[in-house]
Motif scaffolding. Structure first.
Motif, PDB file in Angstrom:
ATOM      1  N   ILE A   1       0.711  -1.124   0.046  1.00  0.00           N
ATOM      2  CA  ILE A   1       0.117  -0.032  -0.128  1.00  0.00           C
ATOM      3  C   ILE A   1       0.979   1.371   0.140  1.00  0.00           C
ATOM      4  O   ILE A   1       0.811   2.325  -0.987  1.00  0.00           O
ATOM      5  N   ARG A   2       1.809   1.200   0.757  1.00  0.00           N
ATOM      6  CA  ARG A   2       2.934   2.171   0.624  1.00  0.00           C
ATOM      7  C   ARG A   2       3.325   2.584  -0.628  1.00  0.00           C
ATOM      8  O   ARG A   2       3.834   3.731  -1.010  1.00  0.00           O
ATOM      9  N   LEU A   3       3.841   1.368  -1.004  1.00  0.00           N
ATOM     10  CA  LEU A   3       4.409   1.390  -2.497  1.00  0.00           C
ATOM     11  C   LEU A   3       3.491   2.151  -3.723  1.00  0.00           C
ATOM     12  O   LEU A   3       4.006   2.952  -4.434  1.00  0.00           O
ATOM     13  N   VAL A   4       2.253   1.554  -3.449  1.00  0.00           N
ATOM     14  CA  VAL A   4       1.358   2.095  -4.467  1.00  0.00           C
ATOM     15  C   VAL A   4       0.969   3.724  -4.297  1.00  0.00           C
ATOM     16  O   VAL A   4       0.786   4.309  -5.288  1.00  0.00           O
TER      17      VAL A   4
ATOM     18  N   GLY B   1      12.044   2.128 -10.191  1.00  0.00           N
ATOM     19  CA  GLY B   1      10.945   1.414  -9.600  1.00  0.00           C
ATOM     20  C   GLY B   1      10.504   2.541  -8.728  1.00  0.00           C
ATOM     21  O   GLY B   1      11.181   3.187  -7.986  1.00  0.00           O
ATOM     22  N   LEU B   2       9.239   2.152  -8.233  1.00  0.00           N
ATOM     23  CA  LEU B   2       8.649   2.879  -7.094  1.00  0.00           C
ATOM     24  C   LEU B   2       9.252   2.817  -5.859  1.00  0.00           C
ATOM     25  O   LEU B   2       9.190   3.897  -4.982  1.00  0.00           O
ATOM     26  N   ASP B   3       9.924   1.803  -5.680  1.00  0.00           N
ATOM     27  CA  ASP B   3      10.687   1.488  -4.435  1.00  0.00           C
ATOM     28  C   ASP B   3      12.202   2.101  -4.257  1.00  0.00           C
ATOM     29  O   ASP B   3      13.106   1.943  -3.527  1.00  0.00           O
ATOM     30  N   THR B   4      12.673   2.840  -5.359  1.00  0.00           N
ATOM     31  CA  THR B   4      13.939   3.174  -5.647  1.00  0.00           C
ATOM     32  C   THR B   4      14.034   4.749  -5.900  1.00  0.00           C
ATOM     33  O   THR B   4      13.295   5.550  -6.686  1.00  0.00           O
ATOM     34  N   PRO B   5      14.881   5.317  -4.959  1.00  0.00           N
ATOM     35  CA  PRO B   5      14.941   6.786  -4.861  1.00  0.00           C
ATOM     36  C   PRO B   5      15.411   7.376  -6.279  1.00  0.00           C
ATOM     37  O   PRO B   5      16.125   6.807  -6.787  1.00  0.00           O
ATOM     38  N   ALA B   6      14.784   8.361  -6.666  1.00  0.00           N
ATOM     39  CA  ALA B   6      15.227   8.991  -7.793  1.00  0.00           C
ATOM     40  C   ALA B   6      16.686   9.825  -7.729  1.00  0.00           C
ATOM     41  O   ALA B   6      16.859   9.947  -6.700  1.00  0.00           O
TER      42      ALA B   6
ATOM     43  N   LEU C   1      10.307  -5.398   2.454  1.00  0.00           N
ATOM     44  CA  LEU C   1       9.364  -4.261   2.879  1.00  0.00           C
ATOM     45  C   LEU C   1       9.899  -2.678   2.368  1.00  0.00           C
ATOM     46  O   LEU C   1      11.038  -2.467   2.276  1.00  0.00           O
ATOM     47  N   PHE C   2       8.976  -1.938   2.402  1.00  0.00           N
ATOM     48  CA  PHE C   2       9.099  -0.605   1.671  1.00  0.00           C
ATOM     49  C   PHE C   2       8.415   0.322   2.800  1.00  0.00           C
ATOM     50  O   PHE C   2       7.324   0.428   3.009  1.00  0.00           O
ATOM     51  N   GLU C   3       9.380   1.189   3.543  1.00  0.00           N
ATOM     52  CA  GLU C   3       8.875   2.144   4.439  1.00  0.00           C
ATOM     53  C   GLU C   3       7.810   1.673   5.450  1.00  0.00           C
ATOM     54  O   GLU C   3       7.337   2.213   6.126  1.00  0.00           O
ATOM     55  N   ILE C   4       8.159   0.333   5.892  1.00  0.00           N
ATOM     56  CA  ILE C   4       7.348  -0.525   7.004  1.00  0.00           C
ATOM     57  C   ILE C   4       8.318  -1.198   7.714  1.00  0.00           C
ATOM     58  O   ILE C   4       9.256  -1.996   7.171  1.00  0.00           O
ATOM     59  N   ARG C   5       8.626  -1.187   9.020  1.00  0.00           N
ATOM     60  CA  ARG C   5       9.269  -1.898   9.848  1.00  0.00           C
ATOM     61  C   ARG C   5       8.900  -3.378  10.203  1.00  0.00           C
ATOM     62  O   ARG C   5       7.508  -3.693  10.296  1.00  0.00           O
ATOM     63  N   PRO C   6       9.628  -4.267  10.366  1.00  0.00           N
ATOM     64  CA  PRO C   6       9.170  -5.614  10.732  1.00  0.00           C
ATOM     65  C   PRO C   6       8.359  -5.685  11.927  1.00  0.00           C
ATOM     66  O   PRO C   6       7.562  -6.811  12.159  1.00  0.00           O
ATOM     67  N   THR C   7       8.439  -4.718  12.786  1.00  0.00           N
ATOM     68  CA  THR C   7       7.864  -4.718  14.188  1.00  0.00           C
ATOM     69  C   THR C   7       6.623  -4.000  13.938  1.00  0.00           C
ATOM     70  O   THR C   7       6.009  -3.395  15.008  1.00  0.00           O
ATOM     71  N   ASP C   8       6.058  -3.462  12.840  1.00  0.00           N
ATOM     72  CA  ASP C   8       4.849  -2.598  12.371  1.00  0.00           C
ATOM     73  C   ASP C   8       3.720  -3.135  13.214  1.00  0.00           C
ATOM     74  O   ASP C   8       3.325  -4.056  13.232  1.00  0.00           O
ATOM     75  N   ALA C   9       3.335  -2.282  14.429  1.00  0.00           N
ATOM     76  CA  ALA C   9       2.234  -2.435  15.294  1.00  0.00           C
ATOM     77  C   ALA C   9       0.956  -2.943  14.672  1.00  0.00           C
ATOM     78  O   ALA C   9       0.199  -3.729  15.084  1.00  0.00           O
TER      79      ALA C   9
END
Length: 843
Positions: free
Chosen positions: A475-478, A642-647, A798-806
């Motif tokens: 969702i963050r990626l989209v 790609g959407l997950d790669t910085p410009a 993961l993209f902008e999400i931590r593995p411990t996301d509450a």
């Protein structure tokens, strides 16, 4: 002698009769197991289906893992093959070799028995029934010798071919089959590539694929191979054309560490060959080396291993489900097993019979799972598209069948041993009594059932949290701003063959003709063309800026160039931050201008307006004769890879003023924004472009589809993980339902007493829900600890999400709570229907 003969006769008798007696016993056990399972069709169907789902999912994912990660590359001695790259310390990625660097290292390196370079190129195949655009490769003559694979028919490319720039080609077996119908006369015949005649001199063997998909910079499998034939300019292109991938075979007895050390020692020699003005730029050059296999599969390994672990957990849940079924079923078999024990059957004999039944279930589940795996593998490959490497190696073979057989042997141990031992221990005289109390399960059995359900919940939570993390990441990626507006926009991509478009003037003219041919289509709002499009900008060049720019290291001065024509920015919906877009006045006789992206503006002029400043391609050295370009506008950053790669830094140049893009300009990307539905616009755009050159293949696509295609790897992982998490939740729900239904059935007397003493339906339902929620609570506690440990392995996915996301943990817990409540509804309702008089009469 007679004693020795007697011993021999006795030993031979034992050896001859024991296997037969053992085989007769196994045959008897299997026959009785089949008879027992046929009598209980509901139990058998549910157990086999649960195992089939678990085994089928594991076999399907293992099929992909086997093809991608386990099978050897289809070359001779693939473990000795390595790829070489060049890299600067501040560059965010490795890049290929320039032609002069390749020749220097090839001539000096001694750690390699063979050395070759290759580069992907697009080639138009014409003169056939349907012209098509092929993935081709320019290769140095030693490539096939490096790989240890030669043509199945004909010959390979030779040193003479390369030296003479001969128009010869070697084609893949796939192209030979599909386009030329396996015609033997293809070898020695002529084909047209990019409008130029080539002679086919060889056909590669079936199954040969090179370059491997995803293997570094040039990772598109080729259908046709032509000589590299570096030109004189390319051989002197120091500091340019870093687009050739080098593959080498390690010499016998040389380790990759030794080869890496030798390359490090050669770097000073390479940089010393550069012209003095460029030596500062390459002072910290390095030459990384990576095994070919590692470079090919590294990008997919983490995802595939995570999916393999996920389906392994699904199989554990399935085994726990079947174990629960067997335990609940064993209560009704206590009398049968007690009678067998009373008639002389030992506990070991009873355990063997019960394990035989488990083995039959495992075999049936494995057979059905193998069929399910074949279908599921096709679904997974469809979801993956062409984003997985080595897809040509993925298929059913003996390893897959052996894997399914191994699961058929292992799973009965996972779900059958403990229930069998518990059932054998319960074969006491009390079980011969026919009262309900005698047949009631012990606390130990109920505790074991509860433990299995807790385990199912814990595992399901781990999978649900993993799926939740991927969902939130996707969702963050989209939601990431790509820097352009894809709605109601289509692209048409063509590559101009050098045989028909020889000069830069012809190429530039085609851009304008392409724009004019579509401009009059109904509903067109803006139309432009460019050498590349967002999400597909691959070229990088050095640049320099005027003295007003903030100083940055030479090694960091890399940007992505794009040549544009027409209303390129308006058609893509790229935002103007400062200044203006290009106009028709920016022609060949006017001041040279450029538009840069916001990233480059902030890099060079963080505290001032860059409009009016100047930049140019190439390093800031006296020998750089590239013209200065005046910045007339700044546009928003566009995602180039790609959407997950910085410009990265990017500059846009009007094609009317600058045609220095060379081969890059031969890829023409026409972009059309309209008020119409993009699908209906495609036919008009294709028709207009086909009228310019009927032999030119045109790739049509909506920009929304282009964005969706860039998300395919993430969508694949997300979809598969959600599928397996859904299966896990479903199996866990069946486990909860089975345990609660069994508990209600076995506690009929207790519930009847409660109702007789005045308990309401609500209190009876609370009794059932309390047990379900109690099991769920323990499962959530155990599963949360497991999820915290397991999801750390997913950080790279993961993209902008931590593995411990509450939110992911809470969402997964809520899903499991809902599943537990839904699974409890029917048992709770049945508990409220207990007739107290009937329950008491059972005693």
């Amino acid at each position: 002698m007679s004693a020795l003969r007697l011993w021999w006769d006795t030993a031979r008798g034992i050896l001859m009769t024991a296997p037969r007696e053992h085989l007769d016993g196994v045959r008897s056990d299997v026959g009785f197991a089949l008879h027992t399972l046929r009598r209980q069709k509901g139990f058998t169907a549910v157990a086999v289906l649960a195992l089939a789902v678990g085994i089928g999912a594991n076999t399907a994912v293992f099929t992909i893992v086997n093809g991608v990660l386990l099978q050897a590359l289809p070359y001779q001695g693939p473990e000795r093959l390595v790829l070489l790259f060049e890299q600067l310390p501040n560059a965010p990625f490795k890049f290929g070799f320039s032609p002069p660097d390749f020749e220097i290292v090839r001539d000096l390196a001694r750690s390699y028995s063979r050395f070759a370079a290759y580069r992907n190129v697009g080639l138009e195949l014409s003169g056939v029934a349907t012209p098509e655009r092929l993935n081709g490769a320019r290769v140095s003559p030693g490539l096939f010798a490096v790989l240890g694979v030669g043509p199945a028919i004909g010959r390979a490319l030779t040193e003479d071919d390369d030296r003479q720039d001969a128009k010869v080609a070697v084609v893949s077996h796939n192209l030979w089959t599909q386009t030329f119908g396996r015609d033997p006369s293809t070898v020695g015949g002529a084909i047209s590539l990019d409008g130029q005649p080539y002679t086919v001199v060889g056909i590669m063997p079936e199954g040969f694929v090179f370059p491997p998909r995803k293997a570094g910079l040039n990772g598109r499998p080729a259908d046709v191979f032509v000589p590299m034939s570096f030109t004189r300019f390319e051989r002197q292109a120091f500091g340019m054309l870093y687009n050739n991938t080098v593959v080498a075979r390690l010499a016998s007895g040389v380790s990759i560490e030794q080869a890496r050390a030798e390359l490090s020692s050669l770097v000073p020699t390479v940089t010393d060959r550069y012209p003095p003005p460029l030596q500062a730029f390459t002072a910290k050059l390095s030459i990384p080396i990576t095994p070919l296999r590692e470079e090919t599969v590294a990008g997919s390994r983490r995802l595939l291993l995570v999916l393999m672990a996920a389906v392994g957990l699904v199989l554990l849940i399935a085994c726990a489900d079947v174990a629960c079924l067997i335990l609940t079923r064993s209560a009704s078999r206590q009398r049968e097993l007690a009678i067998r024990a009373a008639l002389g059957a030992s506990r070991i004999r009873i355990v063997r019979q019960l394990l035989t039944e488990a083995a039959v279930l495992g075999a049936a589940g494995s057979a059905l799972g193998l069929l399910l795996a074949y279908w599921l593998t096709r679904v997974l490959l469809f979801l993956a598209g062409e984003k997985l490497p080595r897809m040509e190696s993925i298929g059913f073979d003996y390893r897959i069948v052996l894997f399914a057989v191994a699961l058929a042997l292992i799973t009965p141990l996972a779900f059958g041993v403990v229930p069998a031992i518990r059932a054998a221990r319960a074969t006491t005289g009390d079980a011969l009594k026919e009262t309900a109390r005698a047949l009631r399960p012990t606390r130990r059995r109920l505790s074991l059932l509860g433990l299995l359900v807790v385990g199912q919940f814990a595992i399901a939570l781990v999978l649900s949290v993993g799926a939740g993390l991927l969902v939130r990441s996707f969702i963050r990626l989209v939601q990431t701003d790509p820097g352009f507006r894809p709605a109601q926009t289509v692209r048409a991509t063509m590559t101009l063959p050098i045989g028909r478009y020889r000069t830069p003037e012809q190429v530039k003219a085609f851009y304008q003709r392409a724009i004019d041919s579509v401009r009059a289509a109904p509903g067109v709002l803006a139309i432009g063309a460019g050498s590349d499009l967002p999400l597909g900008v691959r070229d990088r060049q050095a640049f320099s800026a005027d003295p007003s720019a903030q100083p940055i290291p030479q090694q960091s001065r890399l940007m992505a160039p794009t040549w544009t024509a027409g209303s390129y920015f308006e058609a893509l919906g790229i935002t103007l931050v400062r200044g203006r877009f290009f106009t028709d006045a920016d022609g060949p006789r006017s001041e040279r201008v450029v538009i840069i992206n916001d990233r480059l503006a902030r890099l060079l002029w963080p505290n001032s307006d860059p409009v009016g400043r100047r930049i140019r391609r190439g390093l800031d050295i006296v020998e750089n004769q590239n013209p200065w370009l005046t910045i007339v506008g700044v546009v928003g950053d566009v995602k180039q890879s790609g959407l997950d790669t910085p410009a990265v830094a990017q500059m846009y140049v009007p094609l009317a003023q600058d045609d220095a893009g060379g081969a890059l300009l031969r890829t023409v990307n026409v972009v059309v924004r309209s008020t119409r539905d993009p699908v209906s616009l495609i036919a008009d755009v294709r028709g207009g472009l086909k009228a310019l050159d009927t032999a030119l293949p045109v790739l049509m696509q909506t920009l929304e589809d282009m964005v969706a295609a860039s998300l395919q790897p993430q969508r694949f992982g997300l979809t598969v993980m959600m599928l397996f998490a859904g299966v896990a939740l479903t199996l866990a729900a069946f486990g909860v339902y089975g345990v609660l239904a069994n508990a209600v059935a076995q506690q009929t007397h207790e519930i009847g007493v409660r109702v007789a003493l005045g308990a309401t339906r609500a209190s009876v339902m609370r009794l059932v829900f309390h047990r379900a929620l109690g099991l769920m609570g323990i499962g959530l506690a155990v599963g949360s600890a497991g999820a915290l440990a397991a999801t750390r392995t997913m950080a790279g996915l993961l993209f902008e999400i931590r593995p411990t996301d509450a939110a992911s943990f809470l969402g997964a817990a809520a899903c499991l709570a809902a599943v537990a409540l839904v699974a409890s509804l029917v048992p709770a309702w049945r508990a409220t229907r207990v007739d107290p008089l009937a329950a008491l009469r059972m005693e």
